[in-house]
Design an enzyme around this catalytic site. Structure first.
Site, PDB file in Angstrom:
ATOM      1  N   GLY A  16     -26.236  23.676   9.407  1.00 29.12           N
ATOM      2  CA  GLY A  16     -27.168  24.402   8.566  1.00 29.12           C
ATOM      3  C   GLY A  16     -27.404  23.712   7.235  1.00 29.12           C
ATOM      4  O   GLY A  16     -26.469  23.218   6.610  1.00 29.12           O
ATOM      5  N   GLY A  17     -28.652  23.678   6.832  1.00 32.58           N
ATOM      6  CA  GLY A  17     -28.987  23.188   5.506  1.00 32.58           C
ATOM      7  C   GLY A  17     -29.007  24.362   4.548  1.00 32.58           C
ATOM      8  O   GLY A  17     -28.154  25.255   4.621  1.00 32.58           O
ATOM      9  N   MET A  19     -31.747  27.244   2.285  1.00 29.50           N
ATOM     10  CA  MET A  19     -33.000  27.933   2.539  1.00 29.50           C
ATOM     11  C   MET A  19     -34.208  27.097   2.115  1.00 29.50           C
ATOM     12  O   MET A  19     -35.337  27.464   2.396  1.00 29.50           O
ATOM     13  CB  MET A  19     -33.020  29.305   1.879  1.00 29.50           C
ATOM     14  CG  MET A  19     -32.763  29.342   0.424  1.00 29.50           C
ATOM     15  SD  MET A  19     -32.667  31.093  -0.064  1.00 29.50           S
ATOM     16  CE  MET A  19     -32.229  30.909  -1.761  1.00 29.50           C
ATOM     17  N   SER A  23     -32.258  21.528   8.374  1.00 23.07           N
ATOM     18  CA  SER A  23     -31.000  21.676   9.097  1.00 23.07           C
ATOM     19  C   SER A  23     -31.036  20.649  10.218  1.00 23.07           C
ATOM     20  O   SER A  23     -32.069  20.025  10.459  1.00 23.07           O
ATOM     21  CB  SER A  23     -30.859  23.086   9.664  1.00 23.07           C
ATOM     22  OG  SER A  23     -30.784  24.038   8.638  1.00 23.07           O
ATOM     23  N   HIS A  42     -19.830  20.900   9.056  1.00 23.15           N
ATOM     24  CA  HIS A  42     -20.411  22.167   9.503  1.00 23.15           C
ATOM     25  C   HIS A  42     -21.465  22.676   8.524  1.00 23.15           C
ATOM     26  O   HIS A  42     -21.914  23.801   8.603  1.00 23.15           O
ATOM     27  CB  HIS A  42     -19.327  23.227   9.725  1.00 23.15           C
ATOM     28  CG  HIS A  42     -18.505  23.504   8.521  1.00 23.15           C
ATOM     29  ND1 HIS A  42     -17.377  22.789   8.212  1.00 23.15           N
ATOM     30  CD2 HIS A  42     -18.663  24.395   7.539  1.00 23.15           C
ATOM     31  CE1 HIS A  42     -16.870  23.241   7.091  1.00 23.15           C
ATOM     32  NE2 HIS A  42     -17.631  24.225   6.657  1.00 23.15           N
ATOM     33  N   GLY A  43     -21.856  21.827   7.607  1.00 23.56           N
ATOM     34  CA  GLY A  43     -22.884  22.155   6.626  1.00 23.56           C
ATOM     35  C   GLY A  43     -22.772  21.194   5.458  1.00 23.56           C
ATOM     36  O   GLY A  43     -21.932  20.302   5.452  1.00 23.56           O
ATOM     37  N   LYS A 118     -32.356  37.121   3.730  1.00 23.70           N
ATOM     38  CA  LYS A 118     -31.006  37.217   3.173  1.00 23.70           C
ATOM     39  C   LYS A 118     -30.631  38.658   2.944  1.00 23.70           C
ATOM     40  O   LYS A 118     -31.396  39.415   2.375  1.00 23.70           O
ATOM     41  CB  LYS A 118     -30.902  36.465   1.832  1.00 23.70           C
ATOM     42  CG  LYS A 118     -30.937  34.976   1.958  1.00 23.70           C
ATOM     43  CD  LYS A 118     -29.634  34.497   2.466  1.00 23.70           C
ATOM     44  CE  LYS A 118     -29.595  32.994   2.603  1.00 23.70           C
ATOM     45  NZ  LYS A 118     -28.428  32.540   3.289  1.00 23.70           N
TER      46      LYS A 118
END
Length: 119
Positions: A16-17, A19, A23, A42-43, A118
């Site tokens: 995940g990148g 917002m 990603s 993992h990010g 969110k």
């Protein structure tokens, strides 16, 4: 064990990148299995603490920045916007490139955000 379907291509991994950034989908490698027990990033990881983000970033500036990138956002609390702002995180592309260059995972797909929900 890696499922049979992924033994030749590598296990897919979602990275995940933020917002406001891309990603990635990566695939595992044999080198990753041998050297990192099949683990990769993992990010991007935080560049600012949540408190620092809430106190130093401006809510409207973050929203305007996302809007200029064509990203729509719906959020339950304004503080979540600052806590999760792109500026709160390291550059996910640099992190992914490091894992790819180290050979512990391979880049497969780059994804672009179009909307954020969110909270």
């Amino acid at each position: 064990l890696i499922p049979v379907d992924y033994q030749y291509t590598g296990q897919p991994v979602l990275i995940g990148g933020t917002m406001g950034t891309c990603s990635y989908i990566l695939t595992g490698t044999q080198k990753g299995m041998d050297e990192t027990f099949g683990s990769t990033c993992h990010g991007a990881g935080r560049a600012r603490s949540r408190n620092n983000s809430r106190t130093k970033l401006d809510y409207q500036d973050v929203l305007d920045n996302l809007k200029t990138k064509g990203i729509s956002i719906r959020v339950a609390s304004p503080k979540l916007v600052m806590e999760e702002a792109p500026e709160s995180y390291k550059d996910v592309t640099e992190v992914v490139n490091t894992c790819h260059d180290a050979g512990i995972s391979k880049k497969a797909v780059k994804l672009r955000p179009i909307a954020v929900v969110k909270g």
